[in-house]
Motif scaffolding. Structure first.
Motif, PDB file in Angstrom:
ATOM      1  N   ARG A 372       0.837  -1.200   0.000  1.00  0.00           N
ATOM      2  CA  ARG A 372       0.000   0.000   0.000  1.00  0.00           C
ATOM      3  C   ARG A 372       0.874   1.253   0.000  1.00  0.00           C
ATOM      4  N   LEU A 375       2.688   1.535  -3.485  1.00  0.00           N
ATOM      5  CA  LEU A 375       1.811   2.034  -4.545  1.00  0.00           C
ATOM      6  C   LEU A 375       1.521   3.523  -4.374  1.00  0.00           C
ATOM      7  N   PRO A 378       5.094   5.727  -5.952  1.00  0.00           N
ATOM      8  CA  PRO A 378       5.555   4.976  -7.133  1.00  0.00           C
ATOM      9  C   PRO A 378       7.003   5.228  -7.522  1.00  0.00           C
ATOM     10  N   GLU A 409      -4.845  -4.053  -6.532  1.00  0.00           N
ATOM     11  CA  GLU A 409      -3.473  -3.877  -6.033  1.00  0.00           C
ATOM     12  C   GLU A 409      -2.498  -4.742  -6.844  1.00  0.00           C
ATOM     13  N   GLN A 412      -2.161  -3.090 -10.313  1.00  0.00           N
ATOM     14  CA  GLN A 412      -1.331  -1.878 -10.260  1.00  0.00           C
ATOM     15  C   GLN A 412       0.143  -2.244 -10.093  1.00  0.00           C
ATOM     16  N   THR A 413       0.406  -3.256  -9.245  1.00  0.00           N
ATOM     17  CA  THR A 413       1.791  -3.697  -9.032  1.00  0.00           C
ATOM     18  C   THR A 413       2.385  -4.241 -10.329  1.00  0.00           C
TER      19      THR A 413
END
Length: 582
Positions: A372, A375, A378, A409, A412-413
């Motif tokens: 968390r 992200l 970045p 998540e 996005q990763t």
């Protein structure tokens, strides 16, 4: 004097018997007074000279490290030197002297108290215990300022098998442990500390029996008391009777025989009696830990915790660069000589001591931490991803993401990983384009929603420490509720079994990298659940291997099915004990 026992946290196995040698903390009773304006700069210089003296002391300890010293020792001495050079120690107390006119000792203790309060807010137990390193550095400076530096006594000619020394202290720094190592030092007891403190890590690497978190030990144990340290149970027995002393001497001798036998298993493949091969990997904190992993015969690194690289930086502008991180990861990959290295991305919270972001979370455990946090930052995350990807060009590397719980998540990763790959291509830097990407399963929601992980990722690694903590709503380092932390709770066993079986059916590799993996009392239970990949501290590896070599899955599995059908703690405990006796 009547015999009595104290209870703490076991951090390093084995039994030590000897006389107590007490170390008194200099910080317990420092003088507090104001200095006159004309004496301020002289007081500043006095503190600067003390800091300089400690720098020289650490350099001397480093230069005198024996060749067989564990890699952790040199690394932790380096950390203490870095802490000592950090403005929070080297400059902030000087400002306190100049602005408040405090004497040097008072200024230093004031600054350390403020830093400690900030570290208390950190949820991650490993990082929270780093405040002990700051306290240990300050303690060295205070001992110079107060002239109270203590030396261990020289051997007095007694039979060393009877006169080995047990060091008892409020806390002990890794550097001090090294000094004690050559002085008939066989064990230690501290008032404070936990499983993840540097002192505990060094104790395990030196294979010294130890008990930490033994509240008030340094005030209840007297100089030269006979002491038994039961490192297996975290129990300290003071002034034992002859019968108890003899019992522990027999146990000590038996353990020495077992350790010699374990040493012969280093090159033996980890295969059960019925022919099932098991992978035994190592958990490491530093590239230098790879030496211990290789020595123990690890088939790779199952967890490289990268948080260490980010500690003690003071501000975001001082965070490790891509090249600095790459060099650390490269060293680990080279040291493992072709064996796979699983590198976990940054697993910290929004912590004031690291000065990364403002930390206002009411409960950091449930706040902006691990993936968390990455992200939300970045640029920091991409820097680390590029460094890890570059290391994958040197040898086999896997990328492990902590604390994932949601599909978005994961997505996005993965998008950021692709972005990091594109940046490296633009810079004409090599990496493994097919690098395996996995998730830590440490949140109950993740264990209950495995299909979305398996669909997107290559492997899973169960972090049992956090999984237990989150499932049972227990902070395992909180002494008031630590007794409720139970890896054999039916809910934990079902989550573990379900994760392992789901991964097996999907053809997705599953490992366990938490404390349960290194607990020989749970090895057969995990084998019976279908676990085929264990990752643990290198010091635990050979004992776990012995359990595997003595196990027959056809005998184990019926007991494990019985355990998984039960909801009664007593029955579960009894059946696990029966497994051990097979």
């Amino acid at each position: 004097m009547a015999s009595f026992s104290l209870h703490g946290i076991p951090v390093s196995r084995g039994i030590a018997i000897g006389r107590a040698h007490l170390l008194t903390p200099a910080a317990l009773d420092v003088k507090h007074y104001l200095v006159a304006q004309e004496q301020v700069e002289a007081e500043v210089e006095r503190l600067q000279q003390a800091i300089s003296a400690v720098h020289k002391e650490l350099q001397t300890i480093w230069s005198e490290l024996p060749k067989d010293a564990p890699a952790e020792l040199g690394a932790f001495i380096d950390v203490h030197a870095l802490i000592l050079s950090d403005p929070m120690i080297s400059e902030a107390p000087l400002d306190i002297i100049r602005t408040r006119h405090y004497n040097a000792e008072w200024a230093l203790v004031t600054q350390i108290d403020e830093l400690s309060a900030q570290f208390d807010e950190i949820e991650d137990p490993y990082l929270r215990e780093r405040k002990a390193d700051i306290a240990q550095v300050a303690e060295r400076v205070l001992k110079i300022l107060t002239g109270s530096a203590q030396l261990l006594p020289a051997p007095d000619g007694l039979d060393e098998s009877l006169a080995l020394m047990i060091v008892v202290a409020h806390d002990i720094s890794p550097a001090d442990m090294l000094r004690f190592r050559d002085r008939s030092f066989s064990g230690f007891v501290t008032d404070v500390g936990g499983q993840n403190s540097h002192t505990a890590i060094v104790a395990r690497s030196l294979d010294i029996p130890a008990a930490v978190g033994v509240s008030r030990a340094s005030s209840l144990i007297a100089q030269d008391d006979w002491v038994i340290v039961d490192g297996d149970a975290g129990v300290v027995i003071i002034d034992p009777s002859e019968i108890v002393l003899e019992q522990y001497r027999e146990r000590q001798a038996a353990q020495l025989r077992v350790r010699k036998k374990l040493g012969k298993l280093k090159k033996t493949p980890a295969v059960t009696r019925d022919g099932v091969a098991i992978a035994l990997l190592a958990n490491i904190e530093l590239p230098e830990d790879c030496a211990a992993a290789m020595d123990a015969g690890a088939s790779g690194v199952g967890l490289f915790r990268t948080e260490f690289l980010f500690m003690g930086r003071g501000s975001a502008s001082k965070l490790p660069s891509e090249d600095e991180q790459f060099e650390a990861y490269r060293k680990a990959v080279v040291a493992m000589k072709g064996r796979p290295v699983t590198i976990r991305t940054l697993d910290i919270g929004a912590d004031k001591p690291l000065d990364m972001i403002e930390h206002n979370a009411l409960n950091p455990a449930l706040g902006l931490r691990a993936i968390r946090y990455c992200l939300a930052e970045p640029r920091l995350f991409l820097t680390q991803l590029r460094a890890i990807l570059r290391a994958s060009a040197i040898g086999p590397v896997k990328l492990l993401i902590p604390m994932l719980a949601h599909a978005f998540e994961i997505d996005q990763t993965l998008a950021l990983i692709e972005q990091a790959k594109a940046q490296l291509r633009d810079a004409h830097k090599k990496f493994d384009g097919a690098i395996q990407i996995g998730a830590m399963i440490e949140i109950p929601a993740a264990a209950l929603a495995l299909p979305m992980f398996i669909k997107r990722l290559d492997f899973l690694s169960i972090g049992t420490n956090d999984l237990i903590q989150y499932t049972l709503a227990i902070d395992r380092v909180d002494h008031e509720v630590a007794h409720l932390y139970n890896p054999l709770h039916p809910a934990i066993l079902h989550l573990l079994s379900m994760t392992i079986k789901t991964g097996e059916r999907a053809g997705t590799p599953v490992s366990v990298c938490g404390e349960m993996a290194g607990d020989i009392h749970l090895t057969r239970l995990l084998l019976g659940m279908g676990l085929r990949e264990f990752s643990m501290h290198p010091a635990q590896l050979l004992a776990v291997k012995q359990e595997i070599l003595n196990s027959d899955l056809s005998q184990i599995e019926p007991y494990v099915r019985k355990i998984l059908r039960s909801v009664e703690p007593g029955m579960i405990g009894d059946t696990v004990a029966q497994l051990q006796a097979l």
